[in-house]
Design a protein around this motif. Structure first.
Motif, mmCIF file in Angstrom:
data_model
loop_
_atom_site.group_PDB
_atom_site.id
_atom_site.type_symbol
_atom_site.label_atom_id
_atom_site.label_comp_id
_atom_site.label_asym_id
_atom_site.label_seq_id
_atom_site.Cartn_x
_atom_site.Cartn_y
_atom_site.Cartn_z
ATOM 1 N N ASP A 31 48.347 -4.751 57.974
ATOM 2 C CA ASP A 31 49.351 -5.761 58.297
ATOM 3 C C ASP A 31 49.010 -6.449 59.621
ATOM 4 O O ASP A 31 49.416 -5.992 60.690
ATOM 5 C CB ASP A 31 50.732 -5.092 58.385
ATOM 6 N N PRO A 32 48.237 -7.540 59.560
ATOM 7 C CA PRO A 32 47.809 -8.201 60.793
ATOM 8 C C PRO A 32 48.989 -8.701 61.631
ATOM 9 O O PRO A 32 48.934 -8.704 62.859
ATOM 10 C CB PRO A 32 46.945 -9.369 60.310
ATOM 11 N N ARG A 33 50.067 -9.117 60.970
ATOM 12 C CA ARG A 33 51.208 -9.692 61.684
ATOM 13 C C ARG A 33 51.827 -8.720 62.672
ATOM 14 O O ARG A 33 52.236 -9.103 63.765
ATOM 15 C CB ARG A 33 52.265 -10.158 60.686
ATOM 16 N N SER A 34 51.861 -7.448 62.316
ATOM 17 C CA SER A 34 52.458 -6.467 63.218
ATOM 18 C C SER A 34 51.596 -6.319 64.480
ATOM 19 O O SER A 34 52.123 -6.097 65.571
ATOM 20 C CB SER A 34 52.645 -5.121 62.508
ATOM 21 N N ILE A 35 50.286 -6.469 64.342
ATOM 22 C CA ILE A 35 49.413 -6.411 65.520
ATOM 23 C C ILE A 35 49.665 -7.625 66.403
ATOM 24 O O ILE A 35 49.818 -7.510 67.631
ATOM 25 C CB ILE A 35 47.924 -6.349 65.105
ATOM 26 N N LEU A 79 38.754 -16.275 70.203
ATOM 27 C CA LEU A 79 39.996 -15.649 70.706
ATOM 28 C C LEU A 79 39.765 -15.043 72.095
ATOM 29 O O LEU A 79 40.631 -15.107 72.957
ATOM 30 C CB LEU A 79 40.498 -14.577 69.735
ATOM 31 N N HIS A 80 38.591 -14.489 72.302
ATOM 32 C CA HIS A 80 38.271 -13.963 73.625
ATOM 33 C C HIS A 80 38.206 -15.088 74.662
ATOM 34 O O HIS A 80 38.756 -14.969 75.762
ATOM 35 C CB HIS A 80 36.953 -13.182 73.605
ATOM 36 N N VAL A 81 37.553 -16.200 74.295
ATOM 37 C CA VAL A 81 37.458 -17.343 75.213
ATOM 38 C C VAL A 81 38.857 -17.820 75.595
ATOM 39 O O VAL A 81 39.153 -18.046 76.780
ATOM 40 C CB VAL A 81 36.651 -18.499 74.562
ATOM 41 N N VAL A 82 39.731 -17.949 74.599
ATOM 42 C CA VAL A 82 41.090 -18.430 74.870
ATOM 43 C C VAL A 82 41.842 -17.414 75.739
ATOM 44 O O VAL A 82 42.611 -17.787 76.629
ATOM 45 C CB VAL A 82 41.851 -18.723 73.550
ATOM 46 N N THR A 83 41.573 -16.141 75.536
ATOM 47 C CA THR A 83 42.192 -15.104 76.360
ATOM 48 C C THR A 83 41.760 -15.237 77.826
ATOM 49 O O THR A 83 42.587 -15.161 78.743
ATOM 50 C CB THR A 83 41.835 -13.705 75.811
ATOM 51 N N ASP A 92 48.852 -10.587 74.676
ATOM 52 C CA ASP A 92 47.692 -11.436 74.965
ATOM 53 C C ASP A 92 47.167 -12.111 73.692
ATOM 54 O O ASP A 92 46.824 -13.293 73.685
ATOM 55 C CB ASP A 92 46.556 -10.604 75.595
ATOM 56 N N LEU A 93 47.102 -11.318 72.643
ATOM 57 C CA LEU A 93 46.655 -11.844 71.347
ATOM 58 C C LEU A 93 47.601 -12.937 70.876
ATOM 59 O O LEU A 93 47.195 -14.006 70.424
ATOM 60 C CB LEU A 93 46.598 -10.703 70.326
ATOM 61 N N ARG A 94 48.863 -12.632 71.022
ATOM 62 C CA ARG A 94 49.894 -13.567 70.578
ATOM 63 C C ARG A 94 49.800 -14.886 71.348
ATOM 64 O O ARG A 94 49.848 -15.974 70.770
ATOM 65 C CB ARG A 94 51.258 -12.927 70.816
ATOM 66 N N ASP A 153 40.551 -5.611 65.572
ATOM 67 C CA ASP A 153 39.501 -5.355 66.565
ATOM 68 C C ASP A 153 39.711 -6.107 67.879
ATOM 69 O O ASP A 153 38.932 -5.930 68.826
ATOM 70 C CB ASP A 153 38.129 -5.738 65.990
ATOM 71 N N TYR A 154 40.729 -6.961 67.935
ATOM 72 C CA TYR A 154 40.878 -7.854 69.093
ATOM 73 C C TYR A 154 40.927 -7.109 70.437
ATOM 74 O O TYR A 154 40.143 -7.388 71.349
ATOM 75 C CB TYR A 154 42.131 -8.729 68.924
ATOM 76 N N GLN A 155 41.850 -6.149 70.567
ATOM 77 C CA GLN A 155 42.029 -5.511 71.873
ATOM 78 C C GLN A 155 40.781 -4.737 72.295
ATOM 79 O O GLN A 155 40.350 -4.787 73.450
ATOM 80 C CB GLN A 155 43.256 -4.587 71.877
ATOM 81 N N SER A 156 40.197 -4.052 71.321
ATOM 82 C CA SER A 156 38.988 -3.287 71.599
ATOM 83 C C SER A 156 37.863 -4.229 72.077
ATOM 84 O O SER A 156 37.089 -3.904 72.989
ATOM 85 C CB SER A 156 38.611 -2.538 70.328
ATOM 86 N N TYR A 157 37.801 -5.419 71.468
ATOM 87 C CA TYR A 157 36.792 -6.418 71.838
ATOM 88 C C TYR A 157 37.030 -6.941 73.254
ATOM 89 O O TYR A 157 36.098 -6.986 74.081
ATOM 90 C CB TYR A 157 36.843 -7.549 70.816
ATOM 91 N N VAL A 158 38.273 -7.305 73.543
ATOM 92 C CA VAL A 158 38.586 -7.851 74.869
ATOM 93 C C VAL A 158 38.322 -6.795 75.962
ATOM 94 O O VAL A 158 37.716 -7.087 76.999
ATOM 95 C CB VAL A 158 40.043 -8.366 74.922
#
Ligand code: 26V
Length: 822
Positions: free
Chosen positions: A713-717, A567-571, A723-725, A762-767
């Motif tokens: 609820d992962p969908r709400s994130i 996901l980071h690579v795609v970002t 960016d994740l979306r 954890d996505y945003q924190s990771y990016v």
């Protein structure tokens, strides 16, 4: 120190040259002109082996003479990796053998590359056992590793059209110069049949087991030499054979195929290593493997004990036996059977011996990985052991009832038998009840054990529990795999750190030294160039050694979150697409690891990585700022080339899921900085290297548990993070799958609707953290300073430290110096 037999096992270049040529002639049957690469490799291996065996016989002689306590390390896996280079390091003859091989016109590196590694393990657990054998010998502790000589180890991985394809590992094809077959060291192992009670001469009730099958185990010994010591321990692996190589009774009545079938059936037991996947539960052959090697090993230790003239009631004073996870935990019942049934010991004495000889190491908190055997299967295969387990359980639960009267729920949880629905034997409970010591493999992991999966046992026996944080051997993982770094460190602080890794602390004062930093960078660049060449050879992808090498190598599993990395690579890719002129730090993101053959999601993650790589690597707009590589067939051999070339180490598991990790240590020791969660040994690595020198992100184990319990609820994130979306939508759209939106749908759906491992949380924190990584890397001097400090502060993670703790606090064994004289 080696005066007796300098002609055969001398250590000078002259001795080595002669020995090498003699093996070429007398062992391989070759004249120098007709010798192949394999002949040269074999001659070098036998030359080195002669020197191991000289030390081995001295070690065995001292064992017998001094009657010292011995560690028996029981493990279904030993992931040793190639022997030749490691043994040359430990013998301290690396340069001499290089010269000897050049004298016959052969490049040493070609010979080292030629060795097929014994891949008798899946990953961390098996590799840990191998590091521990190295440290035991180096610390001069008498020890025997016991396991299975699988004919086929972990499968070889090929990548076809982006998918993993498994190939059988034929590691014994060209012979194995490192093992000594011991056809006279054999034991019989019984399976199946039934038991019947009888009264013995003394009027005691006993049980007699009449099996319906008997298999023979044959010992194959591999010498394990310590670093610059004479202690040479052994790894004893068992191969299964039929008891009669030919069943003449069947043959004579015309049942030729029946007789051969028996032979084939027996030999199946040591045929193949199981990859750890979900389907292992309930596989009878797996339980047969476990019991087979445990029974052979215990019979062997008992024979050795009796051979030095001691009584079996003192067995636990002569041996300390470690159970590497629950795979060998049937040993608790088997030792009771051997002592009570075969050696006529009374139950209470046998139980005293048993409980004092075993230690149990837990390696996972994942509930699906806790071993249980269906009672039916267990009863059919090991009827006597089930009786013994019932008796252990009856006595154990009687004690529990005294402490916790009327707490039936607790009793049901502690019971060795799971009785909710289909009945199972719980191997972790058996291991806990039958051991004197129980340990986890990192601080956080041990704490979580005490509060989750082993909570009831901790409340019952808190004194049995301790932590033993994992470690890795600096001989293989620094000296052998990173000669450039080793040379540089040696030039400043000498070589004492190889045995006392804490001494790397002395490098701290060089972190600010400009000349040292330049040399450090040159070593890293050299290692990256070498890996780039290997990547080109294996994948056809050319990567830029000046880019940051961002590497994640480990088994593919959803909890390890290789797909968060994707996901980071795609970002990053989306940023480049949006802004083609972006001044982005060039990165090469490298993945490696095997997926269990039946683990569909893991295989799909491999396909995703390759699909993303395909698009990104061929998009002209990316222009060298981003490359993605899946390095096929990650194993010990390739690991030795990969860790030294890393700038960034990805340790991104969901907090609370990775028991320890050991790759994290190997990376850091080789000067990579870590991006990681507070999971497993990452916590302690960060503690040691300092928060400033570690890139931390993500939820803590506590937060993960809390959010889960409150309803995640992962969908709400996904909906609230553009960016994740965008990244998820691009994968879901078929952009990376030639327009096929279905290919990655299972992955996308599992993230959106379950996200068991909380990638989205954890996505945003990771990016954000990755952006800090890129910033830091741009300042090359600052980065190098941090890398030097990482290496300087890795002393704790030597397997020597770990083994010292096991020796003092669990095994109660001490070193025994081996003399080479006489
Ligand atoms: C087994 C299974 C089987 C069922 C499906 C999922 C699953 C996942 C993991 C495992 C492995 C269990 C034992 C193991 O290999 N543990 C590893 O041990 C290493 C050495 O202590 C440690 O560094 C790793 O964190 C830990 O995963």
């Amino acid at each position: 120190s080696n005066k007796t037999d300098c002609s055969r096992t001398g250590m000078t270049l002259i001795d080595l040259n002669r020995c090498f040529n003699e093996h070429l002639f007398y062992t391989q049957g070759r004249l120098p002109l007709s010798a192949t690469l394999n002949d040269h490799y074999m001659a070098a291996a036998y030359t080195v082996r002669d020197r191991l065996l000289h030390r081995w016989v001295c070690t065995v002689r001292d064992f017998i003479r001094e009657g010292v306590k011995v560690v028996g390390y029981l493990s279904a896996e030993f992931l040793l990796g190639p022997h030749l280079g490691n043994n040359m390091i430990n013998l301290d003859i690396f340069d001499e053998v290089r010269e000897a091989s050049e004298n016959v016109g052969r490049n040493l590196d070609a010979m080292l590359d030629h060795e097929e590694e014994p891949g008798l393990g899946n990953g961390g657990l098996g590799r840990l056992a191998a590091c521990y054998l190295d440290s035991l010998a180096t610390l001069e502790i008498p020890a025997i590793g016991y396991g299975i000589r699988y004919e086929f180890g972990i499968f070889d991985q090929e990548i076809r059209d982006g998918w993993q394809v498994e190939k059988t590992d034929k590691w014994l094809r060209l012979g194995n110069p490192w093992e000594i077959p011991r056809p006279e060291v054999t034991y019989e192992v019984k399976f199946g049949g039934h038991t019947a009670g009888y009264c013995d001469d003394g009027g005691c009730y006993r049980s007699r087991w009449t099996p319906d099958r008997v298999v023979r185990g044959i010992a194959y010994d591999t010498p394990i030499l310590g670093y610059k010591v004479n202690t040479c321990n052994m790894l004893r692996l068992w191969k299964a054979e039929a008891v009669e190589s030919f069943d003449f009774a069947s043959f004579n009545v015309g049942n030729y195929y029946g007789a051969v079938h028996e032979k084939v059936y027996s030999e199946n037991i040591s045929k193949v290593l199981y990859p750890n996947d979900e389907q292992i539960q309930g596989k009878q052959l797996r339980l047969e493997q476990q019991y087979f090697f445990v029974s052979c090993s215990l019979q062997d230790m008992i024979r050795l004990h009796l051979a030095i003239g001691k009584s079996l009631e003192y067995f636990h004073e002569e041996f300390a036996i470690q159970l590497n996870d629950t795979h060998p935990s049937v040993a608790v019942a088997e030792l009771m059977r051997l002592l009570v049934d075969e050696h006529h010991m009374d139950w209470d004495t046998a139980w005293h011996v048993t409980r004092n000889v075993f230690g149990y190491t837990n390696h996972t908190l994942l509930p699906e990985a806790l071993e249980r055997w269906p009672l039916r299967l267990f009863a059919n295969l090991l009827p006597r052991h089930l009786e013994i387990i019932f008796e252990i359980n009856r006595r154990f639960l009687d004690e529990v009832r005294v402490i916790y009267p009327d707490d039936e729920a607790r009793i049901a949880r502690l019971s060795l038998i799971d009785e909710q629905g289909e009945r199972y034997v719980r191997m972790a409970n058996l291991a806990c009840v039958g051991s004197r010591a129980i340990n986890g493999v990192a601080k956080l992991h041990t704490e979580l054990l005490k509060t989750t999966v082993l909570k009831d046992f901790y409340e019952l026996w808190p004194e049995k529990f301790s932590n033993k944080t994992n470690g890795v051997t600096p001989r293989r993982w620094m000296v052998l795999s990173n000669p450039g770094l080793t040379r540089l460190i040696r030039s400043r602080i000498g070589g004492g750190w190889i045995k006392k890794l804490d001494r790397l602390k002395r490098l701290e004062s060089y972190a600010g030294d400009d000349a040292f930093r330049r040399e450090w960078q040159a070593v890293k660049t050299g290692n990256k160039q070498a890996l780039a060449a290997l990547i080109l050879e294996r994948t056809g992808i050319s990567v830029n050694p000046d880019s940051m090498f961002d590497i994640q190598v480990k088994r593919i599993h959803e909890y390890k979150r290789q797909h968060l990395n994707v996901l980071h690579v795609v970002t990053l890719y989306n940023r480049l697409r949006r802004n083609p002129g972006l001044d982005m730090l060039p990165r090469t993101v490298i993945f490696g690891g095997k997926a269990a053959p039946s683990y569909y999601m893991a295989k799909l993650i491999i396909k995703l990585i390759n699909s993303v790589a395909d698009v990104v690597n061929h998009d002209p707009a990316v222009r060298n700022r981003l490359k993605v590589v899946f390095f096929p067939d990650f194993n010990v051999k390739s690991a030795q080339k990969i860790y030294p070339a890393a700038d960034l180490s990805e340790q991104i598991s969901t907090a609370g899921k990775e028991a320890s990790g050991t790759g994290n240590m190997k990376f850091s020791m080789n000067g990579a900085l870590t991006i990681g969660t507070l999971d497993g040994a990452n916590v302690e690595i960060r503690e040691e290297v300092g928060a400033d020198n570690f890139f931390l992100f993500g939820l803590t184990a506590e937060e993960v548990a809390r959010i889960k319990s409150e309803g995640y609820d992962p969908r709400s994130i996904y909906l609230s993070n553009p960016d994740l979306r965008e990244a998820i939508d691009l994968i879901g759209s078929g952009f990376f799958s030639r327009g096929d939106p279905d290919l990655f749908k299972p992955l996308v759906d599992s993230l959106l609707y379950q996200d068991e491992y909380m990638l989205l949380a954890d996505y945003q924190s990771y990016v954000d953290c990755q952006d800090r990584v890129s910033e830091a890397y741009r300042d090359r001097d600052r980065w190098t300073r941090m890398a030097i400090l990482n290496v300087a502060r890795m002393g704790k993670f030597s397997s020597d430290r770990a083994i010292r703790e096991y020796c003092r606090e669990i095994w109660r064994v001490s070193p025994n110096t081996v003399e080479m004289e006489d």
